[in-house]
Write a protein that holds these residues in place. Sequence first.
Motif, PDB file in Angstrom:
ATOM      1  N   SER A   1       0.828  -1.214   0.000  1.00 46.75           N
ATOM      2  CA  SER A   1       0.000   0.000   0.000  1.00 46.75           C
ATOM      3  C   SER A   1       0.863   1.264   0.000  1.00 46.75           C
ATOM      4  O   SER A   1       0.433   2.308  -0.482  1.00 46.75           O
TER       5      SER A   1
ATOM      6  N   PRO B   1       0.744   2.837  -4.254  1.00 46.53           N
ATOM      7  CA  PRO B   1      -0.576   3.396  -3.927  1.00 46.53           C
ATOM      8  C   PRO B   1      -1.502   3.493  -5.134  1.00 46.53           C
ATOM      9  O   PRO B   1      -2.718   3.379  -4.978  1.00 46.53           O
TER      10      PRO B   1
ATOM     11  N   SER C   1      -2.743  -4.657   4.261  1.00 45.52           N
ATOM     12  CA  SER C   1      -1.922  -3.541   3.777  1.00 45.52           C
ATOM     13  C   SER C   1      -1.672  -3.597   2.275  1.00 45.52           C
ATOM     14  O   SER C   1      -0.586  -3.219   1.801  1.00 45.52           O
ATOM     15  N   ASN C   2      -2.655  -4.073   1.561  1.00 43.85           N
ATOM     16  CA  ASN C   2      -2.594  -4.013   0.108  1.00 43.85           C
ATOM     17  C   ASN C   2      -3.317  -2.756  -0.368  1.00 43.85           C
ATOM     18  O   ASN C   2      -4.200  -2.248   0.311  1.00 43.85           O
ATOM     19  N   PRO C   3      -2.947  -2.238  -1.544  1.00 44.27           N
ATOM     20  CA  PRO C   3      -3.619  -1.022  -2.021  1.00 44.27           C
ATOM     21  C   PRO C   3      -5.070  -1.298  -2.405  1.00 44.27           C
ATOM     22  O   PRO C   3      -5.448  -2.445  -2.675  1.00 44.27           O
TER      23      PRO C   3
END
Length: 380
Positions: free
Chosen positions: A84, A88, A123-125
């Motif tokens: 992330s 982004p 915490s992945n975009p």
Amino acid sequence: MQTTRRGFLRAGAAFAVGAGVLGPRALLPDAAAAETPLQALAARSGRYVGTSAGLVPLLTDSAYADLVTRHCSVLAPENEFKWSVLRPTPGEPFNFVLADQMVAFAEQHGMDVRGSCFTWSNSNPWWFDVPAFFNPGNALQLLEEHIGTVAGRYAGRVRSWDVVNEAITGQGLVPTPWAKALGPRYIDNAFTIAHRADPAAQLVINEYNLEYDNRFSRDRQAVMLRLLDELLSREIPVHALGVQAHLVHAAVKGQFNAAQHLRFLRSVAAMGLKIVITELDVSDKDLPTDVAARDRGVAEAHQRYLDCVLQVPQVEGIVSWGLSDKHSWIRGNPDTARFAREDGQDQRPLLFDDRMQPKPAYDAAARSLARARRAAPRTR
Ligand code: G3I
């Protein structure tokens, strides 16, 4: 500066004698300067001590930065290598602003870097949820581009990578975006790509809740051993198991069995793998409001855990998930409401307090490190 062993013992005795609410060290503003650096104690048995940290605390809290650089030889950027942060926006260049500064900070202070992580379900975009941007047709290409670019950029500068993070359940694999798009072989892919990008880096599979002698942890241990065995039989370049060790005081007290944990760690070591304790901290959620009682409990849990794992030569180092309670992820994080104490007090899960003063948990860790069994030589 290196304090003598006698100096260290003196400090320990002073603590034992004056067991005030905060302990006697809290009364001495410069007391931390008298503490033996944990990295020096760890080096005696051929190990390292590290911590996670965020860039903002390191740049804005000089007392914290001093504490980190004094006690640790390994820096694990807390969030700066996550998808992330690095990616982004789909289709746009990588954002290395934060990661570059973390690596530069580590290099300025002679620290090694542990990077985390290349695949995770967290915490992945936002765009991982948009099929036009992330789908079974482009997932492998994205993985190759991401790991190839990041591990390639930091080749020789990031010593150890969490390639696969939190991948298992007690029954099998977590349906991470990668597992859903690529099937279970995403793990092979991630390690193979990382090894190609930086053949010298240590590649780690990092996992939580492997620590207890209860059904939940034992099932997870069994799944992990099976997975490691399969990966190695396919000659996938996995070099170490990361044991997160986000401990809870009550669980260590009631459900930690050193003999059982040692059996698990020795099974991992017998496969030819190293072990890194990657995210150590101790939640005090179950302990009473009294600060001295909480600090004692957190210290006891650190002691029991470290005395166990430091008997294993293949345990090459201990990384704490933060060093001062002031900057622990458990406090004030929107994701961690489940860790909130019922009395509304802040948790005190780490080795140093809000004023960067050593807590009983520091003494516990120092004692364990000082009597640790010699580590096997490092190969990466
Ligand atoms: O940066 C934003 C900020 O702009 C925003 O105002 C604020 C309000 O929500 O959020 C901030 O981002 C947070 C970030 O931490 C930085 O503080 C995220 O919401 C929050 O999800 C993120 O939490 C991190 C968590 O992983 C998820 O990535 C924790 O700091 C970090 O300690 C934690 O670390 C994980 C390990 O990577 C894997 N193992 C478990 C461990 C603890 O959960």
